[in-house]
Design an enzyme around this catalytic site. Structure first.
Site, PDB file in Angstrom:
ATOM      1  N   GLU A 141       0.839  -1.202   0.000  1.00 53.32           N
ATOM      2  CA  GLU A 141       0.000   0.000   0.000  1.00 53.32           C
ATOM      3  C   GLU A 141       0.875   1.254   0.000  1.00 53.32           C
ATOM      4  O   GLU A 141       0.551   2.259  -0.640  1.00 53.32           O
ATOM      5  CB  GLU A 141      -0.929   0.004   1.224  1.00 53.32           C
ATOM      6  CG  GLU A 141      -1.776  -1.249   1.387  1.00 53.32           C
ATOM      7  CD  GLU A 141      -2.801  -1.438   0.276  1.00 53.32           C
ATOM      8  OE1 GLU A 141      -3.023  -0.499  -0.505  1.00 53.32           O
ATOM      9  OE2 GLU A 141      -3.369  -2.550   0.181  1.00 53.32           O
TER      10      GLU A 141
ATOM     11  N   SER B 242       2.678  -5.712  -7.016  1.00 56.05           N
ATOM     12  CA  SER B 242       2.708  -4.262  -7.036  1.00 56.05           C
ATOM     13  C   SER B 242       2.923  -3.779  -8.471  1.00 56.05           C
ATOM     14  O   SER B 242       2.230  -2.875  -8.950  1.00 56.05           O
ATOM     15  CB  SER B 242       3.833  -3.780  -6.124  1.00 56.05           C
ATOM     16  OG  SER B 242       3.846  -2.393  -6.042  1.00 56.05           O
TER      17      SER B 242
HETATM   18  C1  LIG Z   1      -7.901  -7.581   6.472  1.00 52.50           C
HETATM   19  C2  LIG Z   1      -7.287  -6.739   5.413  1.00 52.50           C
HETATM   20  N1  LIG Z   1      -7.004  -5.436   5.659  1.00 52.50           N
HETATM   21  C3  LIG Z   1      -6.407  -4.679   4.721  1.00 52.50           C
HETATM   22  C4  LIG Z   1      -6.094  -5.201   3.484  1.00 52.50           C
HETATM   23  C5  LIG Z   1      -5.414  -4.334   2.419  1.00 52.50           C
HETATM   24  N2  LIG Z   1      -4.006  -4.739   2.292  1.00 52.50           N
HETATM   25  C6  LIG Z   1      -3.606  -5.589   1.325  1.00 52.50           C
HETATM   26  S1  LIG Z   1      -1.978  -5.879   1.347  1.00 52.50           S
HETATM   27  C7  LIG Z   1      -1.732  -4.853   2.649  1.00 52.50           C
HETATM   28  C8  LIG Z   1      -0.351  -4.630   3.216  1.00 52.50           C
HETATM   29  C9  LIG Z   1       0.217  -5.823   3.934  1.00 52.50           C
HETATM   30  O1  LIG Z   1       1.365  -5.447   4.667  1.00 52.50           O
HETATM   31  P1  LIG Z   1       2.402  -6.516   5.158  1.00 52.50           P
HETATM   32  O2  LIG Z   1       1.701  -7.704   5.682  1.00 52.50           O
HETATM   33  O3  LIG Z   1       3.364  -5.887   6.080  1.00 52.50           O
HETATM   34  O4  LIG Z   1       3.125  -6.996   3.819  1.00 52.50           O
HETATM   35  P2  LIG Z   1       4.121  -6.110   2.888  1.00 52.50           P
HETATM   36  O5  LIG Z   1       3.289  -5.549   1.777  1.00 52.50           O
HETATM   37  O6  LIG Z   1       4.719  -5.053   3.744  1.00 52.50           O
HETATM   38  O7  LIG Z   1       5.111  -7.103   2.401  1.00 52.50           O
HETATM   39  C10 LIG Z   1      -2.947  -4.286   3.052  1.00 52.50           C
HETATM   40  C11 LIG Z   1      -3.084  -3.355   4.201  1.00 52.50           C
HETATM   41  C12 LIG Z   1      -6.473  -6.552   3.256  1.00 52.50           C
HETATM   42  N3  LIG Z   1      -6.263  -7.166   2.091  1.00 52.50           N
HETATM   43  N4  LIG Z   1      -7.026  -7.303   4.229  1.00 52.50           N
END
Ligand SMILES: Cc1ncc(C[n+]2csc(CCOP(=O)(O)OP(=O)(O)O)c2C)c(N)n1
Ligand SMILES: [Mg+2]
Length: 570
Positions: free
Chosen positions: A471, A541
């Site tokens: 995000e 992404s």
């Molecule tokens: C329950 C929920 N909340 C929000 C989202 C939106 N969302 C998708 S990916 C993401 C980021 C995930 O972050 P992280 O687990 O730290 O992985 P990174 O991208 O940093 O590798 C978010 C907030 C979602 N898919 N599901």
């Protein structure tokens, strides 16, 4: 005389349910007590959402009904995300809940809410049982609905007022037939449709087979078909591991090209959802379609096929293999050889790239670097669970395993920890690795306590980039770079694990990974808190998945879709 709660426990026992995932509460205590009495293991969790995720993973990995028992009111509402996730992923689970006693109905009782109304749109069955003697008949129907008899599989929700759970009925009112498990239903396809499908297959030059959930349990017929017929093959996350990664027909690294170039697409037990571009002509062109399955979404949803094969994929594949035996085909062998070679080249290049990926500008390691080390440690039968944004995307592509689970089509962050625990409890002798983003890890991090109490030998690997990074990247690339609310602080997840009695270690350098991983797998449960760079841009992404385009899930497909629509209008 038998009490209703005893009948519920006995029903589960007869259906070979050896464990339920649950969190206690007075409204369900009669069931808990009887489960204990019959020796059904209770995996007691810290949040009902985790219980349902665990039942989901148990069902996925073992093929048995996953069962969660949750208390009335907030216990049930906490379970909603897990139920919704299983609904979208079409996973058979049974959720049993308590309800305040009938005499207090509509009077403002403790933990009272319209539970069945809340879950109606995310279940295959949702009913409150108020008459004790209906218990077994209803449980039987609930289990059949969950398993997808005559429809899609998915969650069944059944709840009982606590006074009903305490009601006793005469043995003469108990029909033991309801204890008997249902036979597995196999639907044979009609001979005429098999002939039509065989006709199209023999005339096609570049056939592509895509498998989905309905193909589960059909590994042998699928192998036989792929060996007999020269098509390319793609799985989808819901059928991953069905065909081993080294099968010659399997071309996952050239997925887009195979979808674009195939002149015949044969889907097996799979809906054409966002992962398959909704079957759009913008992506698949004028390819002909054969769709086999048992539900409308698999047979005709989003795109009507030339041939709809109503039948169980196993039966369809067997029938087709027989019909096609010795048939002359128009296959373009050069095309197949070409995309097979491209797939192998691309896969090999990825392995090399993963190993050599340089650190980001912040000096932290690239997620692929971490994954390449994990890959070296994983045995062939390891269970791999991925959770996160960027990190899920890297892990999905960078790791293979016979059993793989992730956030699924619901994109349900937070499944990693509970899925991993359920997997390790189902298979105590297999490696279980949970690859989680730091943000995603937080949702159910407290379940590390459940993990330790129940002796689940999971290795949790947290990719700590201090961000909801996919995000954050979206803000960077699509919103002019203003970063708001997408960064986390550098939390100490190893310390968090240790505070809950799980071995935890912080890893900063790639060279420290082999020893840390070795120790983690030998002494699981364990958690590795690995610092990774925010500068990595994942395939999801890059493809635009996080940007949410208007018409398709991926930017490239969305552009094709827009171009096609504009073309149609001029
Ligand atoms: C329950 C929920 N909340 C929000 C989202 C939106 N969302 C998708 S990916 C993401 C980021 C995930 O972050 P992280 O687990 O730290 O992985 P990174 O991208 O940093 O590798 C978010 C907030 C979602 N898919 N599901
Ligand atoms: Mg993160």
């Amino acid at each position: 005389m038998k009490q209703v709660s005893t009948l519920i426990a006995r029903f589960l026992k007869e259906r070979k349910v050896d464990r339920v995932f649950s969190l206690c509460g007075g409204h369900i205590m009669p069931i808990w007590d009887d489960l204990g009495g019959l020796g059904i293991r209770i995996i007691d969790v810290r949040d009902e959402r985790a219980a349902v995720h665990m039942a989901h993973a148990h069902s996925e990995l073992t093929g048995r009904l996953g069962v969660a028992v949750v208390t009335a009111g907030p216990g049930m509402t906490n379970a909603v995300t897990g139920i919704a996730n299983a609904f979208i992923a079409r996973v058979p689970i049974l959720v049993i809940a308590g309800v305040p006693p009938q005499a207090q109905q509509n009077m403002g009782a403790l933990q009272s809410i319209a539970q069945v109304d809340i879950v109606r749109s995310i279940t295959r069955y949702a009913r409150t049982i108020c008459r004790a003697e209906h218990t077994l008949r209803e449980l039987d129907e609930a289990a059949a609905c969950a398993q997808g008899h005559g429809g899609e599989p998915g969650p069944a929700f059944i709840d009982f007022p606590t006074d009903v759970l305490r009601t006793r009925i005469f043995d003469s009112r108990i029909d033991p037939i309801h204890f008997r498990p249902h036979e597995r239903v196999i639907i044979s396809p009609a001979v005429e449709t098999i002939r039509c499908a065989a006709n199209l297959l023999t005339r096609s030059r570049r056939p592509l087979v895509i498998s989905g959930r309905g193909t589960r349990g059909a590994a042998a017929p699928l192998h036989k078909f792929l060996d007999a017929f020269g098509c390319a093959y793609l799985d989808t996350p819901e059928s991953r591991g069905l065909i081993p990664a080294d099968h010659p027909r399997f071309v996952p690294a050239v997925r887009g090209r195979a979808m674009r170039e195939a002149d015949l697409v044969f889907t097996l037990g799979r809906s054409l959802d966002f992962q398959l571009a909704y079957g759009s002509r913008a992506v698949f062109g004028e390819a002909q379609f054969i769709r086999a399955g048992t539900t409308p979404s698999e047979l005709s949803g989003n795109r009507r096929p030339e041939v709809a094969l109503f039948g169980s994929p196993a039966a369809v594949l067997d029938a087709l293999a027989d019909t096609l035996q010795g048939a002359t085909t128009g296959l373009d062998h050069r095309w197949l050889a070409d995309i097979q070679a491209a797939d192998r080249k691309s896969r090999q290049a990825l392995v090399t790239k993963m190993r050599q990926m340089p650190p980001g500008d912040d000096g932290a390691m690239h997620p692929y670097r971490l994954l390449s080390r994990v890959r070296e440690k994983l045995k062939r039968d390891a269970v791999v669970v991925a959770d996160g944004g960027d990190f899920l995307s890297f892990a999905r592509i960078g790791l293979s395993g016979t059993s793989y689970l992730d956030c699924g089509p619901f994109g349900c962050l937070g499944v990693g920890v509970p899925f991993g625990i359920a997997a390790a409890l189902a298979f105590p002798n297999r490696q279980v690795a949970v690859l989680s983003g730091d943000g995603s890890f937080g949702f159910n991090a407290i379940e590390l306590d459940t993990c330790r109490r129940h002796g689940a030998r999971v290795v949790f690997i947290v990719a700590n980039n201090g961000a909801w990074n996919i995000e954050r990247n979206d803000q960077k690339f699509s919103y002019g770079g203003r970063i708001v609310g997408t960064e986390l602080e550098d939390c100490d997840y190893a310390g968090l694990a240790q505070s809950l009695g799980v071995r935890g270690q912080r890893v900063e350098q790639p060279d420290d990974l082999p020893a840390a991983l070795e120790q983690a797998f030998n002494r699981a449960p364990a958690l590795l808190d690995v610092r990774v760079t925010r500068d990595a841009v994942s395939p999801d992404s890059q493809s635009g998945l996080a940007t949410v385009p208007d018409s398709q899930a991926l930017t490239a497909w969305d552009e094709l879709e827009q171009a096609m629509r504009e073309g149609d209008e001029t």
